[in-house]
Design an enzyme around this catalytic site. Structure first.
Site, mmCIF file in Angstrom:
data_model
loop_
_atom_site.group_PDB
_atom_site.id
_atom_site.type_symbol
_atom_site.label_atom_id
_atom_site.label_comp_id
_atom_site.label_asym_id
_atom_site.label_seq_id
_atom_site.Cartn_x
_atom_site.Cartn_y
_atom_site.Cartn_z
ATOM 1 N N TRP A 142 0.809 -1.216 0.000
ATOM 2 C CA TRP A 142 0.000 0.000 0.000
ATOM 3 C C TRP A 142 0.847 1.274 0.000
ATOM 4 O O TRP A 142 0.706 2.129 -0.874
ATOM 5 C CB TRP A 142 -0.943 -0.017 1.208
ATOM 6 C CG TRP A 142 -1.658 1.270 1.484
ATOM 7 C CD1 TRP A 142 -2.048 2.215 0.580
ATOM 8 C CD2 TRP A 142 -2.074 1.745 2.754
ATOM 9 N NE1 TRP A 142 -2.687 3.251 1.213
ATOM 10 C CE2 TRP A 142 -2.719 2.985 2.542
ATOM 11 C CE3 TRP A 142 -1.979 1.246 4.053
ATOM 12 C CZ2 TRP A 142 -3.258 3.737 3.600
ATOM 13 C CZ3 TRP A 142 -2.526 1.995 5.090
ATOM 14 C CH2 TRP A 142 -3.160 3.223 4.854
ATOM 15 N N TYR B 69 -3.016 2.168 -5.455
ATOM 16 C CA TYR B 69 -1.760 2.370 -4.729
ATOM 17 C C TYR B 69 -0.725 3.011 -5.648
ATOM 18 O O TYR B 69 -0.393 2.465 -6.705
ATOM 19 C CB TYR B 69 -1.221 1.057 -4.178
ATOM 20 C CG TYR B 69 -2.107 0.389 -3.142
ATOM 21 C CD1 TYR B 69 -3.154 1.071 -2.522
ATOM 22 C CD2 TYR B 69 -1.892 -0.937 -2.778
ATOM 23 C CE1 TYR B 69 -3.964 0.460 -1.574
ATOM 24 C CE2 TYR B 69 -2.699 -1.558 -1.824
ATOM 25 C CZ TYR B 69 -3.729 -0.858 -1.229
ATOM 26 O OH TYR B 69 -4.521 -1.472 -0.298
ATOM 27 N N GLN C 291 -11.711 -7.436 3.776
ATOM 28 C CA GLN C 291 -10.409 -6.869 4.142
ATOM 29 C C GLN C 291 -10.625 -5.573 4.928
ATOM 30 O O GLN C 291 -10.711 -4.495 4.364
ATOM 31 C CB GLN C 291 -9.530 -6.612 2.913
ATOM 32 C CG GLN C 291 -8.131 -6.170 3.306
ATOM 33 C CD GLN C 291 -7.198 -5.985 2.121
ATOM 34 O OE1 GLN C 291 -6.497 -4.981 2.024
ATOM 35 N NE2 GLN C 291 -7.151 -6.941 1.217
ATOM 36 N N ARG D 175 6.504 6.779 10.049
ATOM 37 C CA ARG D 175 5.260 7.256 9.433
ATOM 38 C C ARG D 175 4.671 8.411 10.233
ATOM 39 O O ARG D 175 4.114 9.360 9.675
ATOM 40 C CB ARG D 175 4.246 6.115 9.328
ATOM 41 C CG ARG D 175 2.988 6.489 8.550
ATOM 42 C CD ARG D 175 1.956 5.380 8.550
ATOM 43 N NE ARG D 175 2.508 4.129 8.041
ATOM 44 C CZ ARG D 175 1.787 3.006 7.942
ATOM 45 N NH1 ARG D 175 0.531 2.988 8.346
ATOM 46 N NH2 ARG D 175 2.329 1.905 7.460
ATOM 47 N N GLY E 202 3.433 -4.639 5.413
ATOM 48 C CA GLY E 202 4.266 -4.022 4.394
ATOM 49 C C GLY E 202 5.694 -3.997 4.876
ATOM 50 O O GLY E 202 5.999 -4.408 6.003
#
Length: 333
Positions: free
Chosen positions: A21, A54, A177, A228, A284
């Site tokens: 992603w 993405y 999901q 992040r 990820g």
């Protein structure tokens, strides 16, 4: 690696699923992305999740290149459709027949594959009749371009409607999901019971709550450089969790992880996999070493006593309101 059936189907997927992603085509260079995919394969991961939106289609291209020389039959590849892509014209979004048919063709071209194992509706589309969407998905399956279908971030009532239509059309809706973690449990009261009844499994994203459950964000301190939480876009999506109350509660998990001989991130992955309706946890990576660490979560068994300890540590900061899984009033663009 361990494997679980996806829903009531005969398809087995790896419990750790590699997702791209926020990485491929944007945050990491292609060479690093390929190295992460190789690390995933070397550690037994066979399931890979992506989406056309993405990096505005670039993530699919990078994943396709990384998997190009692998035996296709040994992989389970998932992608999604809904969000706007390309020049973002009026028909470049949603779940209309036009967008679904054009999107599956574009995804397969970028992935360099003849089919995907799972094709997922990335959100619910309030502006397209569900009958149109499900008929289009049925035609995608019958054409051999996808083997199964799934949904992402759909509430329980919409999952029920879609499952009934899929059954009438002779196709299998086998997965949901959603976001799911120790801190975000909104699917537990409605989505999971409905899925168990209908024969769907969860493929969960953000099991580490955007990195918060790794313990690297400390109360009263700035986010670590390069994380992040330190990135402007990442910080905006995490702001509701980056409070001293939440971060303090998360630190209460550290002695639990230490007692199990694992990292806090591994504990977070093991926690979502302890739910029997979860078929796989999406992770990820921006470095291959992260894959190696994440896979070690499969060696951790959480008994009822440990699960109770976790609830005692962070239960007061958990979000579990099922209304947080909701259908928007208009199409998300």
């Amino acid at each position: 690696m361990k494997f679980r059936y996806l829903g009531n189907s005969g398809l087995k997927i790896s419990e750790i699923i590699y997702g791209n992603w926020l990485t491929h085509g944007s945050q990491v260079e292609n060479e690093t992305a390929h190295a992460c995919v190789r690390a995933a394969l070397e550690h037994g991961i066979t399931s890979f999740d992506t989406a056309d939106v993405y990096a505005n289609t670039k993530a699919e291209t990078v994943l396709g290149e990384a998997l190009r020389n692998e035996r296709r039959e040994s992989l389970e590849v998932f992608t999604k459709v809904y969000w706007p892509t390309g020049p973002k014209g009026p028909n470049d979004t949603g779940l209309s027949r036009k967008h679904i048919m054009e999107s599956i063709n574009g995804s397969l071209k970028r992935l360099q594959m003849d089919y995907v194992d799972l094709y997922q509706a990335h959100r619910y589309d309030v502006e397209t009749p569900l009958e149109e969407t499900m008929q289009a998905f049925a035609d995608v399956v019958r054409s051999g371009k996808a083997l199964y279908i799934g949904v992402s971030e759909w509430p329980a009532d919409k999952i029920r409607e879609a499952h009934a239509m899929a059954s009438s059309l002779g196709i299998q809706l086998i997965s949901s999901q959603p976001q799911y973690s120790m801190l975000w449990r909104v699917i537990e009261s409605e989505v999971i019971p409905t899925s168990e009844e209908l024969g769907l499994s969860q493929i969960v994203w953000s099991p580490m709550a955007g990195g918060i459950l790794t313990g690297k964000y400390l109360p009263g301190q700035p986010a670590p450089a390069g994380s992040r939480g330190a990135d402007e876009s990442g910080a905006s999506t995490m702001a509701h969790r980056m409070t001293d109350e939440v971060l303090t509660a998360v630190q209460n998990l550290r002695p639990i992880a230490d007692g199990l001989g694992c990292t806090m991130g591994q504990l977070a992955i093991a926690w979502v996999l302890a739910n029997p309706n979860v078929a796989g946890a999406l992770v990820g990576a921006s470095r291959p070493e992260q894959i190696v660490e994440n896979v070690k979560a499969l060696d951790i068994t959480l008994d009822s006593a440990v699960l109770a300890e976790i609830d005692a540590a962070i239960g007061h900061v958990v979000t579990d309101d099922p209304s947080r899984v909701s259908v928007p009033e208009t199409r998300i663009v």
